[in-house]
Design an enzyme around this catalytic site. Structure first.
Site, mmCIF file in Angstrom:
data_model
loop_
_atom_site.group_PDB
_atom_site.id
_atom_site.type_symbol
_atom_site.label_atom_id
_atom_site.label_comp_id
_atom_site.label_asym_id
_atom_site.label_seq_id
_atom_site.Cartn_x
_atom_site.Cartn_y
_atom_site.Cartn_z
ATOM 1 N N GLU A 168 0.800 -1.241 0.000
ATOM 2 C CA GLU A 168 0.000 0.000 0.000
ATOM 3 C C GLU A 168 0.824 1.280 0.000
ATOM 4 O O GLU A 168 0.851 2.024 0.990
ATOM 5 C CB GLU A 168 -0.937 0.005 1.218
ATOM 6 C CG GLU A 168 -1.908 -1.153 1.238
ATOM 7 C CD GLU A 168 -2.938 -1.041 2.357
ATOM 8 O OE1 GLU A 168 -2.810 -0.157 3.216
ATOM 9 O OE2 GLU A 168 -3.884 -1.850 2.362
ATOM 10 N N GLU A 356 -5.454 -8.635 1.323
ATOM 11 C CA GLU A 356 -5.946 -8.277 2.665
ATOM 12 C C GLU A 356 -7.432 -7.975 2.599
ATOM 13 O O GLU A 356 -7.890 -7.252 1.719
ATOM 14 C CB GLU A 356 -5.254 -7.023 3.225
ATOM 15 C CG GLU A 356 -3.837 -7.232 3.687
ATOM 16 C CD GLU A 356 -3.228 -5.972 4.317
ATOM 17 O OE1 GLU A 356 -3.972 -5.099 4.818
ATOM 18 O OE2 GLU A 356 -1.999 -5.861 4.283
HETATM 19 C C1 BGC Z 1 -2.266 -2.600 6.188
HETATM 20 C C2 BGC Z 1 -2.156 -3.402 7.452
HETATM 21 C C3 BGC Z 1 -3.160 -2.879 8.463
HETATM 22 C C4 BGC Z 1 -4.548 -3.088 7.902
HETATM 23 C C5 BGC Z 1 -5.677 -2.640 8.808
HETATM 24 C C6 BGC Z 1 -3.667 -2.262 5.772
HETATM 25 O O1 BGC Z 1 -3.696 -0.927 5.447
HETATM 26 O O2 BGC Z 1 -1.557 -3.210 5.150
HETATM 27 O O3 BGC Z 1 -0.850 -3.339 7.925
HETATM 28 O O4 BGC Z 1 -3.023 -3.454 9.716
HETATM 29 O O5 BGC Z 1 -4.683 -2.390 6.686
HETATM 30 O O6 BGC Z 1 -5.611 -1.282 9.075
#
Ligand code: BGC
Length: 452
Positions: A168, A356
């Site tokens: 990101e 994610e």
């Molecule tokens: C990031 C993680 C973070 C997650 C939740 C993403 O932006 O890659 O490191 O913990 O979102 O905020």
């Protein structure tokens, strides 16, 4: 609706994601250098409740048990990141062998448990020594980063088949170099634009290096993407959406795809050209094998004439009377469908992996159990939307839950709980939550009964 793993096909990649600083702890063990997050968390009032990642989940020492737990949960793929300052304590120059040994052991442990390692090369923890030389704002970062990537691929490339260059970039440049709310805490447009341009060059250069040293492996990089809608169906709000979208969703993926920066839709980005050198336009592009999409929510945006540069404002979920998570992010599963369908319109995008997706909810620990129905439903509903997008033609081929276990959530410290596994931070005891059991059952290829 019954959700079956088989509906996604046999080669669909299921997994969980983590990041080094958020779980490893051992912040100064075995010759590790400081990172910008080690230093930022020492500063007053930067992190909620003064939390830091010095011990975090103690993963540096407990990884064998945690990998075994993943195996017990039927998780076939594990995305983690390498802490640059364990390998190169000063960011460049001398290698720290114990740091290299740690990642060798970790990768071997994954393989021994039949878990494929998916390695992110940069998840925000820049060596502090490099920040003292300007960090991402210094164009030299391209050389520092290239040497680091080259070293990692040579060391670990015999076992790692999936690489991700950056995590990101809009978040670490935006929050870290423009707003100053993440490490290294720098602010202002010049810092943002220079760090953004150098990050965009590094993501493509990193891809080239991985592919040249390990042609058999698959290389990608990850982007956050939030589906954005106008607050009101009026022209001014639609214009605000266009600008916000250019900044948050398009700034890094489009140059990589050879489309250049979205300069027309957000004028302020034209300042990026100040940092251009000859040949940069071509260098920004690289044909990745896959792109990681990271989605949590949707955003509603309205015209805001007094907002500097962008004249748009995101209306937080808390002001909108909608279901939301501990991060004040709206729970809106169709957002991930829209994200996938939007990316499907890009030419040359071969494979999308959801690297994610997940949610922070307050958990209740009762009699040895954490019955986190909300997280379970969130994950299930998002997986269902991913299937819809796949059926509608999106080239999506993987889904990773953020995250394996409760951890250090950056500026919010340990308050938001994102894990499939509960961590007692006093004893480091792990307890699989109901969501973790659900995911394990889903991955076991059993047909699932509906969540009540
Ligand atoms: C990031 C993680 C973070 C997650 C939740 C993403 O932006 O890659 O490191 O913990 O979102 O905020």
């Amino acid at each position: 609706m019954q959700l079956k793993r088989a509906a996604f096909g046999h080669d669909f990649h299921w997994g969980v994601s983590t990041a080094a600083y958020q779980i490893e702890g051992a912040h100064d063990a075995d010759g590790k250098g400081s990172s910008i997050w080690d230093e930022f968390t020492q500063k007053k009032k930067k992190i909620l409740n003064g939390h830091h990642g010095e011990t975090a989940c103690d993963f540096y020492y407990r990884y064998p048990q945690d990998i075994r737990l993943m195996n017990q949960l039927n998780i076939p793929n594990y995305r983690f990141s390498i802490a640059w300052s364990r390998i190169f304590p000063d960011g460049t120059g001398t290698v720290n062998q114990p740091g290299v040994d740690f990642y060798n052991r970790l990768i071997d442990e994954c393989m021994a448990n039949k878990i494929q390692p998916w390695v992110t090369l940069y998840h925000w923890d820049l060596p502090a020594a490099l920040e003292r030389k300007g960090g991402w704002t210094n164009r030299e970062i391209i050389n520092w980063f290239s040497s680091y990537v080259e070293y990692c691929v040579k060391q670990f490339g015999d076992r790692v088949q999936r690489w991700m260059i950056l995590n990101e970039p809009i978040v670490f440049t935006g929050a870290g170099y423009f707003l100053g709310v993440h490490a290294p805490g720098k602010k202002g447009l010049t810092n943002f634009l220079s760090s953004a341009h150098h990050a965009a060059l590094c993501q493509a250069e990193g891809g080239r290096i991985v592919k040249s040293l390990s042609p058999e492996s698959k290389v990608g990089t990850t982007f956050s993407y939030s589906h954005i809608e106008p607050l009101r169906e009026i022209e001014k709000d639609r214009a605000a959406v266009k600008k916000t979208d250019a900044l948050l969703n398009r700034l890094f993926i489009e140059p990589l795809l050879g489309m250049g920066y979205p300069l027309k839709d957000l004028k302020i980005l034209q300042g990026l050209e100040r940092f251009y050198k000859d040949g940069d336009t071509a260098k920004l592009a690289f044909d990745m094998d896959f792109i990681g999409l990271q989605n949590y929510t949707r955003e509603l945006v309205r015209h805001a004439p007094f907002m500097p540069f962008i004249k748009a404002k995101i209306i937080k979920a808390g002001k909108r009377n909608v279901e939301r998570t501990q991060m004040d992010w709206e729970v809106h599963p169709p957002a991930i469908y829209h994200a996938l369908m939007r990316w499907s319109q890009y030419k040359n995008l071969k494979e999308i992996i959801i690297t994610e997706n997940g949610a922070a909810f307050e958990d209740r620990y009762e009699e040895g159990e954490v019955n986190d129905q909300k997280r379970m439903i969130y994950i299930k509903d998002h997986i269902a939307q991913v299937l819809l997008a796949k059926q509608d033609g999106a080239p999506v081929n993987g889904y990773f839950v953020w995250t394996l276990m409760d951890n250090f959530e950056w500026a919010e410290g340990y308050y938001p709980k994102f894990g499939l596994v509960h961590v007692n931070f006093k004893t480091q005891e792990r307890i699989v939550k109901a969501s973790g059991k659900w995911y394990a059952a889903f991955l076991e290829k059993k047909a699932l009964t509906d969540i009540p």
